[in-house]
Design a protein around this motif. Structure first.
Motif, PDB file in Angstrom:
ATOM      1  N   GLN A   1      -0.598  -5.861   2.328  1.00 13.21           N
ATOM      2  CA  GLN A   1      -1.509  -6.094   3.443  1.00 13.21           C
ATOM      3  C   GLN A   1      -1.448  -4.967   4.478  1.00 13.21           C
ATOM      4  OE1 GLN A   1       1.177  -7.848   2.766  1.00 13.21           O
ATOM      5  NE2 GLN A   1       2.429  -8.181   4.611  1.00 13.21           N
ATOM      6  N   LYS A   2      -0.303  -4.293   4.587  1.00 11.72           N
ATOM      7  CA  LYS A   2      -0.192  -3.163   5.516  1.00 11.72           C
ATOM      8  C   LYS A   2      -0.825  -1.894   4.925  1.00 11.72           C
ATOM      9  CE  LYS A   2       3.859  -4.542   8.186  1.00 11.72           C
ATOM     10  NZ  LYS A   2       5.193  -4.146   8.691  1.00 11.72           N
ATOM     11  N   ALA A   3      -0.833  -1.807   3.594  1.00 15.68           N
ATOM     12  CA  ALA A   3      -1.417  -0.621   2.946  1.00 15.68           C
ATOM     13  C   ALA A   3      -2.933  -0.695   2.909  1.00 15.68           C
ATOM     14  CB  ALA A   3      -0.867  -0.491   1.528  1.00 15.68           C
ATOM     15  N   ALA A   4      -3.492  -1.930   2.892  1.00 12.45           N
ATOM     16  CA  ALA A   4      -4.947  -2.106   2.740  1.00 12.45           C
ATOM     17  C   ALA A   4      -5.762  -1.339   3.774  1.00 12.45           C
ATOM     18  CB  ALA A   4      -5.287  -3.599   2.757  1.00 12.45           C
ATOM     19  N   PRO A   5      -5.433  -1.400   5.084  1.00 14.25           N
ATOM     20  CA  PRO A   5      -6.236  -0.655   6.072  1.00 14.25           C
ATOM     21  C   PRO A   5      -6.217   0.865   5.845  1.00 14.25           C
ATOM     22  CG  PRO A   5      -4.835  -2.293   7.153  1.00 14.25           C
ATOM     23  CD  PRO A   5      -4.390  -2.214   5.725  1.00 14.25           C
ATOM     24  N   VAL A   6      -5.076   1.366   5.348  1.00 16.38           N
ATOM     25  CA  VAL A   6      -4.967   2.807   5.075  1.00 16.38           C
ATOM     26  C   VAL A   6      -5.934   3.202   3.965  1.00 16.38           C
ATOM     27  CG1 VAL A   6      -3.436   4.674   4.344  1.00 16.38           C
ATOM     28  CG2 VAL A   6      -2.554   2.841   5.797  1.00 16.38           C
ATOM     29  N   LEU A   7      -5.973   2.383   2.895  1.00 11.93           N
ATOM     30  CA  LEU A   7      -6.873   2.665   1.781  1.00 11.93           C
ATOM     31  C   LEU A   7      -8.330   2.582   2.232  1.00 11.93           C
ATOM     32  CD1 LEU A   7      -5.158   0.719  -1.168  1.00 11.93           C
ATOM     33  CD2 LEU A   7      -4.840   3.082  -0.472  1.00 11.93           C
ATOM     34  N   LYS A   8      -8.651   1.517   2.994  1.00 10.52           N
ATOM     35  CA  LYS A   8     -10.036   1.349   3.474  1.00 10.52           C
ATOM     36  C   LYS A   8     -10.447   2.525   4.340  1.00 10.52           C
ATOM     37  CE  LYS A   8     -10.136  -3.722   3.425  1.00 10.52           C
ATOM     38  NZ  LYS A   8     -10.128  -4.945   4.261  1.00 10.52           N
ATOM     39  N   GLY A   9      -9.517   3.006   5.162  1.00 12.09           N
ATOM     40  CA  GLY A   9      -9.817   4.143   6.031  1.00 12.09           C
ATOM     41  C   GLY A   9     -10.130   5.415   5.271  1.00 12.09           C
ATOM     42  N   ARG A  10      -9.736   5.475   4.005  1.00  7.38           N
ATOM     43  CA  ARG A  10     -10.016   6.652   3.169  1.00  7.38           C
ATOM     44  C   ARG A  10     -11.085   6.355   2.122  1.00  7.38           C
ATOM     45  NH1 ARG A  10      -5.194  10.615   3.041  1.00  7.38           N
ATOM     46  NH2 ARG A  10      -4.114  10.058   4.967  1.00  7.38           N
ATOM     47  N   GLY A  11     -11.796   5.243   2.344  1.00  5.19           N
ATOM     48  CA  GLY A  11     -12.916   4.916   1.452  1.00  5.19           C
ATOM     49  C   GLY A  11     -12.511   4.338   0.124  1.00  5.19           C
ATOM     50  N   ILE A  12     -11.293   3.802   0.031  1.00  8.32           N
ATOM     51  CA  ILE A  12     -10.814   3.216  -1.223  1.00  8.32           C
ATOM     52  C   ILE A  12     -10.704   1.703  -1.053  1.00  8.32           C
ATOM     53  CG2 ILE A  12      -8.893   3.110  -2.871  1.00  8.32           C
ATOM     54  CD1 ILE A  12      -8.199   5.996  -2.009  1.00  8.32           C
ATOM     55  N   ALA A  13     -11.397   0.957  -1.889  1.00  5.04           N
ATOM     56  CA  ALA A  13     -11.333  -0.502  -1.826  1.00  5.04           C
ATOM     57  C   ALA A  13      -9.993  -0.954  -2.391  1.00  5.04           C
ATOM     58  CB  ALA A  13     -12.480  -1.117  -2.623  1.00  5.04           C
ATOM     59  N   PRO A  14      -9.169  -1.654  -1.592  1.00  8.28           N
ATOM     60  CA  PRO A  14      -7.862  -2.083  -2.108  1.00  8.28           C
ATOM     61  C   PRO A  14      -8.011  -3.106  -3.228  1.00  8.28           C
ATOM     62  CG  PRO A  14      -8.238  -2.902   0.146  1.00  8.28           C
ATOM     63  CD  PRO A  14      -9.414  -2.074  -0.222  1.00  8.28           C
ATOM     64  N   ARG A  15      -7.296  -2.852  -4.339  1.00 12.74           N
ATOM     65  CA  ARG A  15      -7.375  -3.739  -5.493  1.00 12.74           C
ATOM     66  C   ARG A  15      -5.958  -3.972  -5.998  1.00 12.74           C
ATOM     67  NH1 ARG A  15      -9.356  -2.551 -10.793  1.00 12.74           N
ATOM     68  NH2 ARG A  15      -9.459  -0.366 -10.203  1.00 12.74           N
ATOM     69  N   LEU A  16      -5.525  -5.231  -5.964  1.00 10.32           N
ATOM     70  CA  LEU A  16      -4.169  -5.579  -6.364  1.00 10.32           C
ATOM     71  C   LEU A  16      -4.185  -6.091  -7.802  1.00 10.32           C
ATOM     72  CD1 LEU A  16      -1.337  -5.623  -5.035  1.00 10.32           C
ATOM     73  CD2 LEU A  16      -1.714  -8.052  -4.559  1.00 10.32           C
ATOM     74  N   GLU A  17      -3.463  -5.398  -8.699  1.00 12.85           N
ATOM     75  CA  GLU A  17      -3.388  -5.800 -10.100  1.00 12.85           C
ATOM     76  C   GLU A  17      -1.929  -5.776 -10.548  1.00 12.85           C
ATOM     77  OE1 GLU A  17      -5.848  -3.500 -12.658  1.00 12.85           O
ATOM     78  OE2 GLU A  17      -7.701  -3.956 -11.574  1.00 12.85           O
ATOM     79  N   LYS A  18      -1.452  -6.920 -11.041  1.00 10.84           N
ATOM     80  CA  LYS A  18      -0.080  -7.034 -11.547  1.00 10.84           C
ATOM     81  C   LYS A  18       0.941  -6.552 -10.518  1.00 10.84           C
ATOM     82  CE  LYS A  18      -1.501  -6.517 -16.387  1.00 10.84           C
ATOM     83  NZ  LYS A  18      -1.383  -5.719 -17.620  1.00 10.84           N
ATOM     84  N   GLY A  19       0.709  -6.919  -9.259  1.00 13.02           N
ATOM     85  CA  GLY A  19       1.659  -6.599  -8.206  1.00 13.02           C
ATOM     86  C   GLY A  19       1.598  -5.184  -7.686  1.00 13.02           C
TER      87      GLY A  19
END
Length: 304
Positions: free
Chosen positions: A236-254
């Motif tokens: 959840q802390k990494a998600a905003p960083v990814l979004k800020g760089r135009g990457i949709a956060p996707r969690l797969e197998k942890g």
């Protein structure tokens, strides 16, 4: 850059089937060149045309700077060593005796045998019967036969086929060091990209008789770059960083799945995620399969 092998519009047709379709190879001097493609792509057919074992339907072959013709074929092949398909050898004779037979047939002094045995690491097994050799040892003996007479060019067709992991590693090390150890340029074929990446500097990819790609391994790696899995303690802390760089956060197998990125972009992203307090645990790269690379290259050609 000087080439040791060059082909121009090389074709081979059997009936209506085009086994090799206008292939143009450029193998640089002093290189280990990986000729890659699935079984049935036309690799062995191309190699046999390079060695004059079968005649092209169309096109030209240049070896060592000369166009190969009926007149100079034997002279060029005396400077070429090859191992096509299964290595041949007399099982009831020792490795040394097999090499003596080949040396006599080639008109090479028998004193050259010690040199080639040393290169392929069979000196200690020279007096064992070849019937007692492992498949990896037989393959290395085949390469020793090809190296008799110090050829300037070595052509090897799938030399790692059927080997166990230890045999594959031995073969990789042997081939990767071949130009330095012998001065020979090496053309090696395989249907396994992963194997080739550890021993070659240049690559040609053949698919359905057509050359889809030719260039340095580094150029190919741009095509083979796949996604990355980033494991973090707190996604959840990494998600905003990814979004800020135009990457949709996707969690797969942890793990968070990242798209293909250049090294600089990836390093910057991982640093930013770490600074966010997400707790970076590890990063795994996923290379594309050979089939995916073929699809990518085919699509690229269609776009052009």
């Amino acid at each position: 850059m000087q080439t040791v092998i060059e082909t121009k519009s090389l074709c081979k047709t059997y009936g209506r089937q085009k086994a090799v379709d206008h292939v143009e190879l450029h193998v640089p001097q002093g290189s280990v060149y990986g000729f890659i493609g699935p079984n049935g792509a036309g690799k062995s057919t191309t190699m046999k045309m390079l060695l004059g074992l079968i005649h092209p339907t169309e096109g030209q072959v240049f070896l060592l700077g000369q166009e190969m013709t009926e007149r100079n074929r034997l002279a060029l092949l005396r400077q070429t060593g090859s191992l096509i398909e299964t290595p041949s050898g007399y099982l009831h004779l020792t490795g040394q005796e097999n090499l003596q037979v080949v040396a006599d047939l080639k008109g090479v002094p028998r004193r050259d045998i010690a040199r080639v045995l040393e290169i392929v690491d069979l000196t200690a097994d020279r007096n064992r019967k070849v019937g007692q050799y492992s498949l990896g040892m037989k393959q290395r003996l085949g390469i020793a036969m090809a190296l008799l007479g110090s050829p300037k060019l070595l052509i090897l067709d799938e030399p790692t086929n059927g080997l166990d992991p230890a045999g594959i590693q031995e073969m990789r090390d042997l081939i990767a060091n071949m130009p330095a150890a012998t001065g020979a340029t090496v053309l090696i074929s395989s249907h396994l990209l992963g194997e080739m990446e550890q021993m070659v500097g240049f690559v040609g990819i053949l698919h359905q008789g057509q050359l889809l790609f030719e260039g340095s391994l580094r150029e190919l790696q741009r095509h083979s770059r796949g996604s990355f899995s980033l494991r973090v303690l707190q996604p959840q802390k990494a998600a905003p960083v990814l979004k800020g760089r135009g990457i949709a956060p996707r969690l797969e197998k942890g793990a968070l799945t990242l798209p293909p990125l250049r090294d600089e972009e990836l390093a910057g992203l991982v640093r930013a995620v770490a600074e966010s307090g997400a707790g970076v645990v590890g990063l795994t790269a996923h290379s594309k399969s050979l089939e995916e690379i073929f699809l990518s290259l085919t699509q690229t050609q269609e776009v052009k």
